[in-house]
Design a protein around this motif. Structure first.
Motif, mmCIF file in Angstrom:
data_model
loop_
_atom_site.group_PDB
_atom_site.id
_atom_site.type_symbol
_atom_site.label_atom_id
_atom_site.label_comp_id
_atom_site.label_asym_id
_atom_site.label_seq_id
_atom_site.Cartn_x
_atom_site.Cartn_y
_atom_site.Cartn_z
ATOM 1 N N SER A 150 99.039 -4.607 -23.029
ATOM 2 C CA SER A 150 97.944 -4.898 -23.962
ATOM 3 C C SER A 150 96.530 -4.883 -22.958
ATOM 4 O O SER A 150 95.503 -4.235 -23.622
ATOM 5 N N SER A 151 96.604 -5.083 -21.701
ATOM 6 C CA SER A 151 95.437 -4.798 -20.985
ATOM 7 C C SER A 151 95.133 -3.330 -20.700
ATOM 8 O O SER A 151 94.021 -2.842 -20.704
ATOM 9 N N LEU A 152 96.320 -2.366 -20.562
ATOM 10 C CA LEU A 152 96.116 -1.049 -20.637
ATOM 11 C C LEU A 152 95.571 -0.468 -22.024
ATOM 12 O O LEU A 152 94.743 0.650 -22.091
ATOM 13 N N LYS A 153 95.933 -1.023 -23.043
ATOM 14 C CA LYS A 153 95.442 -0.646 -24.391
ATOM 15 C C LYS A 153 94.119 -0.852 -24.567
ATOM 16 O O LYS A 153 93.111 0.120 -24.956
ATOM 17 N N THR A 154 93.428 -2.170 -23.864
ATOM 18 C CA THR A 154 92.126 -2.380 -23.862
ATOM 19 C C THR A 154 91.284 -1.394 -23.064
ATOM 20 O O THR A 154 90.209 -0.948 -23.339
ATOM 21 N N LYS A 155 91.786 -0.889 -21.955
ATOM 22 C CA LYS A 155 91.294 0.117 -20.917
ATOM 23 C C LYS A 155 91.205 1.449 -21.855
ATOM 24 O O LYS A 155 90.275 2.004 -21.632
ATOM 25 N N ILE A 156 92.258 2.020 -22.371
ATOM 26 C CA ILE A 156 92.274 3.042 -23.190
ATOM 27 C C ILE A 156 90.952 3.063 -24.253
ATOM 28 O O ILE A 156 90.381 3.898 -24.304
ATOM 29 N N LYS A 157 91.035 2.118 -25.018
ATOM 30 C CA LYS A 157 89.802 2.161 -25.753
ATOM 31 C C LYS A 157 88.665 2.100 -25.308
ATOM 32 O O LYS A 157 87.708 2.776 -25.734
ATOM 33 N N GLN A 158 88.441 1.558 -24.134
ATOM 34 C CA GLN A 158 87.306 1.453 -23.518
ATOM 35 C C GLN A 158 86.943 2.906 -23.072
ATOM 36 O O GLN A 158 85.777 3.279 -23.155
ATOM 37 N N LEU A 159 87.827 3.318 -22.322
ATOM 38 C CA LEU A 159 87.736 4.819 -21.742
ATOM 39 C C LEU A 159 87.487 5.750 -23.138
ATOM 40 O O LEU A 159 86.575 6.750 -22.983
ATOM 41 N N GLU A 160 88.014 5.710 -24.140
ATOM 42 C CA GLU A 160 87.988 6.344 -25.462
ATOM 43 C C GLU A 160 86.499 6.375 -25.724
ATOM 44 O O GLU A 160 85.857 7.190 -26.139
ATOM 45 N N SER A 161 85.935 5.012 -25.676
ATOM 46 C CA SER A 161 84.420 4.757 -26.184
ATOM 47 C C SER A 161 83.652 5.347 -25.068
ATOM 48 O O SER A 161 82.528 6.054 -25.550
ATOM 49 N N GLU A 162 83.853 5.470 -23.822
ATOM 50 C CA GLU A 162 82.935 5.820 -22.885
ATOM 51 C C GLU A 162 83.047 7.523 -23.100
ATOM 52 O O GLU A 162 82.057 8.253 -22.840
ATOM 53 N N CYS A 163 84.266 7.940 -23.219
ATOM 54 C CA CYS A 163 84.554 9.439 -23.740
ATOM 55 C C CYS A 163 83.525 9.856 -24.653
ATOM 56 O O CYS A 163 82.930 11.037 -24.685
ATOM 57 N N GLU A 164 83.680 9.390 -25.662
ATOM 58 C CA GLU A 164 82.858 9.697 -27.009
ATOM 59 C C GLU A 164 81.342 9.618 -26.482
ATOM 60 O O GLU A 164 80.690 10.558 -27.129
#
Length: 177
Positions: A150-164
Motif C-alpha cells: 500500500s505504501s508503494l502504491k501511494t508512491k506510484i500514484k505520487q510519482l505518476e502525478s509528478e510525471c504528468e
C-alpha cells in the motif's frame, strides 16, 4: 499354619503395591521402576513359574475340598470339617493372591501406556504450537508485505502525478518554443 501366614503377608504386600500404584506419589515412580526391572530378563519366567505353582496348589486344595464334600454328611467328623475349612481358606487366599498379582500387572501396564501416551501428546502439542507460530509468523509477514504494497502504491500514484505535471510543463515549454 506358616503357609497361611505367608499367604496373608504376600497379599498384604500386594495390596500395598496396588495402593502405591493407584495414587500419583513419589513412591509410585519407584514402584514402577521396580516393576520394570522385574519384567526384564528372567523375571517374567520366574513370576509365571511361581504363579503356576500357586495355581497348582490352589487346584489341589480345590480338589481336596470337592473330595471332602463328596462324602456323605453323616460320615464327616470334626477333624474333616477343620481340614475342609483349612483347605477353603488356603484356596481362597491363593486365588486372591493370583488375582492381586494380575491386578498389579495390569496397573503397571496401564501406567506405562499412559506415560507413553502423555509423551506423544506433549510432542503433538509442541508440534501444534510450532505450526501455529509458523502460521502467525507468516500472517505477520503478510501484514507487513500488505502495508509495504500500500505504501508503494501511494508512491506510484505520487510519482505518476509528478510525471504528468512534468509532462505538462515539457509540453508547455515546447509550445513556447
Amino acid at each position: 499354619m506358616k503357609m497361611i501366614q505367608l499367604f496373608f503377608s504376600a497379599i498384604l504386600g500386594e495390596m500395598v503395591v496396588i495402593l502405591i500404584l493407584l495414587f500419583n506419589t513419589p513412591l509410585r515412580k519407584l514402584a514402577v521402576m521396580a516393576l520394570n526391572r522385574l519384567k526384564r530378563g528372567a523375571g517374567p519366567l520366574v513370576a509365571k513359574t511361581v504363579a503356576g505353582v500357586v495355581f497348582v496348589m490352589m487346584s489341589t486344595s480345590v480338589y481336596n475340598i470337592t473330595e471332602i464334600h463328596s462324602r456323605p454328611i453323616e460320615s464327616l467328623n470334626p477333624t474333616d470339617q477343620i481340614i475342609l475349612g483349612r483347605h477353603m481358606l488356603e484356596a481362597s487366599l491363593m486365588g486372591f493372591l493370583l488375582f492381586l498379582s494380575l491386578v498389579i500387572d495390569r496397573l503397571h501396564h496401564y501406567i506405562r501406556e499412559f506415560r507413553i501416551l502423555r509423551k506423544t501428546m506433549e510432542a503433538a502439542k509442541k508440534q501444534n504450537r510450532a505450526m501455529e507460530d509458523a502460521k502467525s509468523g507468516s500472517s505477520d509477514e503478510l501484514k507487513v508485505l500488505g502495508e509495504e504494497i500500500s505504501s508503494l502504491k501511494t508512491k506510484i500514484k505520487q510519482l505518476e502525478s509528478e510525471c504528468e505535471s512534468k509532462g505538462k510543463e515539457v509540453k508547455a515549454a515546447e509550445a513556447d518554443v
